[in-house]
Design a protein around this motif. Structure first.
Motif, mmCIF file in Angstrom:
data_model
loop_
_atom_site.group_PDB
_atom_site.id
_atom_site.type_symbol
_atom_site.label_atom_id
_atom_site.label_comp_id
_atom_site.label_asym_id
_atom_site.label_seq_id
_atom_site.Cartn_x
_atom_site.Cartn_y
_atom_site.Cartn_z
ATOM 1 N N UNK A 125 -64.773 -14.824 7.433
ATOM 2 C CA UNK A 125 -65.515 -15.219 8.628
ATOM 3 C C UNK A 125 -65.117 -16.647 8.986
ATOM 4 N N UNK A 126 -64.719 -16.859 10.254
ATOM 5 C CA UNK A 126 -64.310 -18.175 10.746
ATOM 6 C C UNK A 126 -65.383 -18.682 11.704
ATOM 7 N N UNK A 157 -66.314 -12.474 -0.246
ATOM 8 C CA UNK A 157 -66.393 -13.035 1.102
ATOM 9 C C UNK A 157 -65.869 -14.464 1.134
ATOM 10 N N UNK A 158 -65.267 -14.818 2.268
ATOM 11 C CA UNK A 158 -64.804 -16.190 2.506
ATOM 12 C C UNK A 158 -65.338 -16.633 3.859
ATOM 13 N N UNK A 159 -65.952 -17.813 3.879
ATOM 14 C CA UNK A 159 -66.403 -18.396 5.146
ATOM 15 C C UNK A 159 -65.666 -19.708 5.346
ATOM 16 N N UNK A 160 -65.142 -19.889 6.556
ATOM 17 C CA UNK A 160 -64.446 -21.124 6.907
ATOM 18 C C UNK A 160 -65.196 -21.759 8.070
ATOM 19 N N UNK A 187 -64.358 -24.618 3.277
ATOM 20 C CA UNK A 187 -64.106 -23.235 2.865
ATOM 21 C C UNK A 187 -65.089 -22.894 1.760
ATOM 22 N N UNK A 188 -65.833 -21.818 1.963
ATOM 23 C CA UNK A 188 -66.771 -21.323 0.954
ATOM 24 C C UNK A 188 -66.318 -19.942 0.520
ATOM 25 N N UNK A 242 -71.556 -17.968 -8.607
ATOM 26 C CA UNK A 242 -72.066 -18.796 -7.523
ATOM 27 C C UNK A 242 -70.939 -19.113 -6.538
ATOM 28 N N UNK A 243 -71.272 -19.328 -5.253
ATOM 29 C CA UNK A 243 -70.229 -19.681 -4.273
ATOM 30 C C UNK A 243 -69.521 -20.982 -4.650
ATOM 31 N N UNK A 244 -68.242 -21.053 -4.303
ATOM 32 C CA UNK A 244 -67.440 -22.253 -4.526
ATOM 33 C C UNK A 244 -67.093 -22.815 -3.152
#
Length: 104
Positions: free
Chosen positions: A4-5, A38-41, A60-61, A68-70
């Motif tokens: 997700x951007x 999942x990746x969120x930018x 970037x998450x 836990x999220x990085x």
């Protein structure tokens, strides 16, 4: 792996921008594909219309499976440089995290 951007109000988040950055993420993080859900930018321009050095921000998450999220952040004078800096940081962080898990 879902990507997700997101952009703030100062950055035009058009389809070409999303396609480019999504493709770069998929290519760079392909070896972690089965370990990431999942990746969120998040892209931002911290000074809006005003000019400033290193005012473009990329966060970037990454959400690894059962962890836990990085999150990493990088600032630069262009979105591309901020993205590349954050991408390098997240690759290093993921490599370290998953290598530590192998040891146990």
């Amino acid at each position: 792996m879902k990507i997700q951007i997101n952009t703030d109000k100062n950055i035009d988040g058009h389809e070409r921008l999303e396609a480019y950055f999504s493709g770069e993420l998929e290519k760079s993080l392909a070896r972690f594909d089965n370990k990431i859900t999942r990746i969120e930018v998040h892209f931002g321009d911290e000074n809006g219309e005003k000019f400033s050095v290193n005012d473009k921000k990329c966060v970037i998450e990454v959400r690894p499976v059962k962890l836990q999220p990085i999150t990493v952040t990088d600032h630069a004078d262009t979105l591309e440089k901020a993205f590349q800096g954050a991408l390098g940081k997240i690759k290093k962080s993921l490599t370290t995290t998953f290598e530590k898990m192998k040891e146990y």
